[in-house]
Design a protein around this motif. Structure first.
Motif, short mmCIF file in Angstrom:
data_model
loop_
_atom_site.label_atom_id
_atom_site.label_comp_id
_atom_site.label_asym_id
_atom_site.label_seq_id
_atom_site.Cartn_x
_atom_site.Cartn_y
_atom_site.Cartn_z
N ARG A 99 1.00 5.47 -2.00
CA ARG A 99 0.48 6.81 -1.69
C ARG A 99 -0.31 6.72 -3.47
O ARG A 99 -1.48 7.60 -3.55
CB ARG A 99 1.70 7.46 -2.49
N MET B 93 0.25 -1.57 -0.35
CA MET B 93 -0.21 0.01 0.31
C MET B 93 1.39 1.15 -0.19
O MET B 93 1.79 1.31 0.79
CB MET B 93 -1.08 -0.06 1.25
N ARG C 13 0.37 -3.25 10.96
CA ARG C 13 0.96 -2.99 9.76
C ARG C 13 0.77 -1.85 9.63
O ARG C 13 1.56 -1.05 9.32
CB ARG C 13 0.51 -3.88 8.97
N MET C 14 -0.60 -1.07 9.93
CA MET C 14 -0.76 0.29 9.65
C MET C 14 0.36 1.55 10.48
O MET C 14 1.26 2.21 10.08
CB MET C 14 -1.74 0.55 9.99
N ASP D 262 -3.29 -1.80 14.71
CA ASP D 262 -3.16 -2.48 13.43
C ASP D 262 -1.75 -2.03 13.16
O ASP D 262 -1.04 -1.28 13.18
CB ASP D 262 -3.68 -1.85 12.29
N TYR E 163 4.01 1.32 8.70
CA TYR E 163 3.67 2.03 7.92
C TYR E 163 3.36 3.74 8.01
O TYR E 163 3.85 4.23 7.46
CB TYR E 163 2.50 1.59 6.65
N GLN F 99 -1.32 11.42 6.50
CA GLN F 99 -0.07 11.53 6.31
C GLN F 99 0.25 12.62 5.18
O GLN F 99 1.28 13.62 5.47
CB GLN F 99 0.63 10.05 4.78
N ASP F 100 -0.46 13.06 4.15
CA ASP F 100 -0.02 14.24 3.67
C ASP F 100 -0.93 15.63 4.75
O ASP F 100 0.52 16.54 4.33
CB ASP F 100 -1.63 14.78 2.40
N VAL G 176 -11.19 -1.94 4.63
CA VAL G 176 -9.57 -1.60 4.38
C VAL G 176 -9.84 -0.80 3.98
O VAL G 176 -8.50 -0.11 3.41
CB VAL G 176 -9.66 -3.09 4.43
N ASN H 266 -3.58 7.96 4.08
CA ASN H 266 -2.63 8.48 3.36
C ASN H 266 -3.03 10.20 3.44
O ASN H 266 -1.97 11.19 3.11
CB ASN H 266 -2.87 8.44 1.98
N GLU I 180 -20.08 9.73 21.78
CA GLU I 180 -18.83 10.32 21.79
C GLU I 180 -18.33 11.65 21.43
O GLU I 180 -17.72 12.88 21.76
CB GLU I 180 -18.24 9.84 20.95
N GLN J 10 -11.99 7.50 16.99
CA GLN J 10 -12.24 6.04 16.70
C GLN J 10 -13.81 6.04 15.51
O GLN J 10 -13.28 5.60 14.67
CB GLN J 10 -12.31 4.99 17.55
N GLN K 179 -9.89 2.97 4.59
CA GLN K 179 -8.73 3.18 5.84
C GLN K 179 -6.96 3.97 4.90
O GLN K 179 -6.53 4.68 5.40
CB GLN K 179 -8.07 1.61 5.82
N ALA K 180 -6.92 2.72 3.94
CA ALA K 180 -6.00 3.34 3.18
C ALA K 180 -5.86 4.92 2.68
O ALA K 180 -4.76 6.02 2.97
CB ALA K 180 -5.53 2.73 2.08
N GLN K 181 -7.38 5.10 2.67
CA GLN K 181 -7.25 6.91 1.76
C GLN K 181 -7.40 7.76 3.11
O GLN K 181 -6.34 8.45 3.07
CB GLN K 181 -8.48 6.85 1.13
#
Lengths: 307, 304
Positions: A6, A4, B220-221, B218, B224, B202-203, B191, B199, A198, B102, B194-196
């Protein structure tokens, strides 16, 4: 997963063309439209709403609807059976029952609305403070409420009305005070349930002061429950007003009120049953209308409910 | 993306205890949810916090942001001890420290339009901003996180989970904070979403120089996304190291077991891993000991 990277960013929807220009944000038909749609979809709620609106209009325009002055006596109409001249008949001193029913709606609906407005305006802030502040403030408010709740609603209303003296205004105050504890309890329970969510913590995390959390974040989320309870309590208050008037503690003669009319009519049940039937039916209809509306509101105000 | 070396957040000896009181005069005791935890987060750095359920991850996140203040210890944010601030001063400080929660379904007020929700940050901390100015700023934030600004008038139930988390992130970055606690921000998402979201985080970090405390189970996340990782076990940090060092050379038995529990996406290898695990039953891990630097920047609890 390790692959995975960018590239996933390509999944982002493309930024719209608005770029640096000022963007206007149109208000979309939000909660109100959806709420109205859901309310209309329920036949019983619509019937309840129609009854309530009809009664309110009748009370508001009583002067134009009533065929006679509700306090004018006519010796020819004493305990007269329903006729063209007096469609609902005449009472024990010859007053027109229809006129008294129409004007009596003012006392009944007024008592229902005013007393519940009083109960909500006292109970909601107290419940909000008790539920959100907690601690000894909560303890003090709730012990007081418990003490009031220990006395049956009608008994308390009768006692307060007797203490304040017989008049329609005092009856409204007595009913309102008796109903307050219900709203304190309900508000407190709702506040505690919402405060644990929450989004309230999220509101704190962005720097909301406590008063703003209570008023902006918690209050709008408990309004539906309060509104439903208020509608149902109006029905109870109408009965309470009728009961107080029946006992002579509410509306004073010769002014009409459905409860006061029943009080007199009980002496003439065998000779002039219409004197009791019409006010009884009116109370029944008003209570039914508010109860149906309250149930409909309960369903329609749930934002998660689909149409 | 190498992080500079001065800490923006410095947590020292943080503890959170909950009293367990017997209701009829019994001896009072405490539950130690978090005990004597210390770590730094440098400017522009992501520190991962991993551990099993109940290990105290979220408790630390909520203690660091004073949403649930710690029982003991100090949390120095840009040199200010947050635990000593008055409630009013802390509310002002919240412009610089934000949280992403969360569950994006629960974190949004169901009766507030999402535009108002994001705009609230400006209302509270930028009173000088006018209505039009706030709207424009909210529109800009919506675009930044990949949402169409015309959705601002809508209510939370009209959005998907990923979109809601973007809304939460938009509010979190509205005031350009320097530190964000992300408490399992992707655990409730699909999933692909999650990647979006990762990212996007991070951006935003690269763009705004943000520091993150990234709480997650998680693993692995975390590898990363995070520069350094702290492993939490029973309310204590048992190992803290650069991500690669920790994943390639776990020293503490609990870390080893935690990393060993990550499923391998290859059926044959996974079967072998499970068989090996069953062949050698886990021995109990000893508690206690002090954090010792076994390699530069690699701290492990060691029994003295």
């Amino acid at each position: 997963m390790s692959g995975m990277d960018r590239d996933a960013a390509a999944l982002l929807p493309p930024p719209s063309v608005a770029g640096g220009r000022a963007v206007t944000l149109p208000r979309e038909p939000g909660m109100l439209g959806a709420f109205w749609r859901r309310l209309r979809a329920r036949r019983s709620a619509v019937v309840g709403l129609a009854i309530v609106v009809g009664l309110v209009l009748m009370a508001a325009f009583a002067g134009w609807i009533a065929p006679y002055d509700p306090t004018a006596t006519d010796w020819g109409a004493v305990r007269a059976a329903p006729s063209l001249a007096h469609p609902f008949g005449g009472d024990e001193v010859g007053r027109d029952v229809l006129a008294r029913i129409v004007y009596g709606a003012r006392a009944s609906l007024g008592a229902g609305l005013v007393s519940v407005a009083l109960a909500v305006s006292l109970g909601l802030p107290l419940g909000l403070v008790a539920g959100y502040a907690g601690g000894w403030v909560d303890g003090a408010i709730m012990r007081l409420t418990d003490a009031l709740l220990a006395i049956p609603f009608l008994i308390l209303a009768i006692a307060l009305a007797a203490f304040l003296g017989p008049s329609l205004t005092n009856a409204m105050v007595a009913i309102g005070l008796s109903a307050t504890s219900t709203f304190v309890r309900l508000t407190r329970a709702q506040v505690q349930a919402v405060a644990a969510e929450e989004f309230v913590e999220a509101a704190r995390s962005v720097g909301n002061p406590p008063w703003r959390i209570a008023l902006v974040h918690i209050l709008p989320n408990i309004v539906p429950a309060i509104l439903v309870q208020a509608t149902l309590t109006i029905a109870a208050a109408i009965i309470a007003e009728a009961s107080l008037s029946f006992l002579g503690l509410g509306q004073q003669p010769p002014e009409p009120s459905w409860g006061a009319m029943l009080n007199v009519a009980k002496n003439f049940l065998d000779q002039a049953p219409w004197m009791a039937i019409w006010p009884g039916l009116s109370i029944f209809l008003a209570v039914l209308g508010f109860n149906l509306l309250g149930d409909g509101l309960r369903d329609a105000l749930d934002p998660r409910a689909r149409t | 993306m190498r992080a500079p070396d001065y800490p923006i957040v410095s947590v020292r000896n943080l503890s959170k205890h909950y009293p367990l009181r017997s209701w009829w005069g019994g001896k009072a005791s405490v539950f130690r949810a978090v005990e004597d935890v210390s770590f730094d987060i440098r400017a522009g750095e992501t520190l991962g916090l991993v551990g099993e359920s109940g290990s105290g991850k979220s408790t630390i996140g909520r203690a660091v942001t004073m949403l649930n203040p710690p029982t003991a210890g100090t949390v120095a944010f840009e040199g200010t001890d947050l635990a000593k601030l008055s409630p009013r001063a802390m509310r002002g400080m919240r412009a610089r420290i934000q949280t992403v929660f969360q569950d994006p379904y629960a974190a949004l007020n169901p009766r507030m339009s999402v535009g108002d929700y994001v705009s609230e940050a400006f209302k509270l901390h930028r009173p000088e901003m006018g209505r039009a100015e706030r709207r424009a700023a909210v529109a800009g934030l919506f675009e930044r996180v990949g949402l169409e600004p015309r959705f601002a008038g809508r209510f939370p139930h009209q959005f998907s989970g990923g979109q809601r988390q973007r809304i939460c992130i938009a509010r979190a970055i509205a005031l350009k904070p320097s530190f964000i606690v992300a408490d399992e921000p992707i655990a409730a998402l699909d999933v692909s979403i999650q990647a979006q979201v990762v990212n996007l985080l991070q951006d935003l970090q690269a763009e705004l120089g943000l520091s993150y405390l990234f709480i997650s189970h998680d693993l692995r996340m975390v590898r990363y996304l995070c520069h350094r990782v702290a492993v939490l076990w029973r309310g204590r940090i048992v190992e803290l190291a650069e991500s690669d060092a920790l994943y390639d050379d776990p020293r503490h038995p609990y870390t080893q077991r935690l990393l060993g529990a990550v499923p391998v996406p290859d059926p044959a290898a996974e079967r072998a891993r499970l068989a090996a695990e069953q062949a050698r039953p886990a021995s109990p891990i000893a508690e206690g000991g002090d954090l010792v630097e076994v390699a530069p920047g690699h701290w492990v609890v060691t029994r003295s």
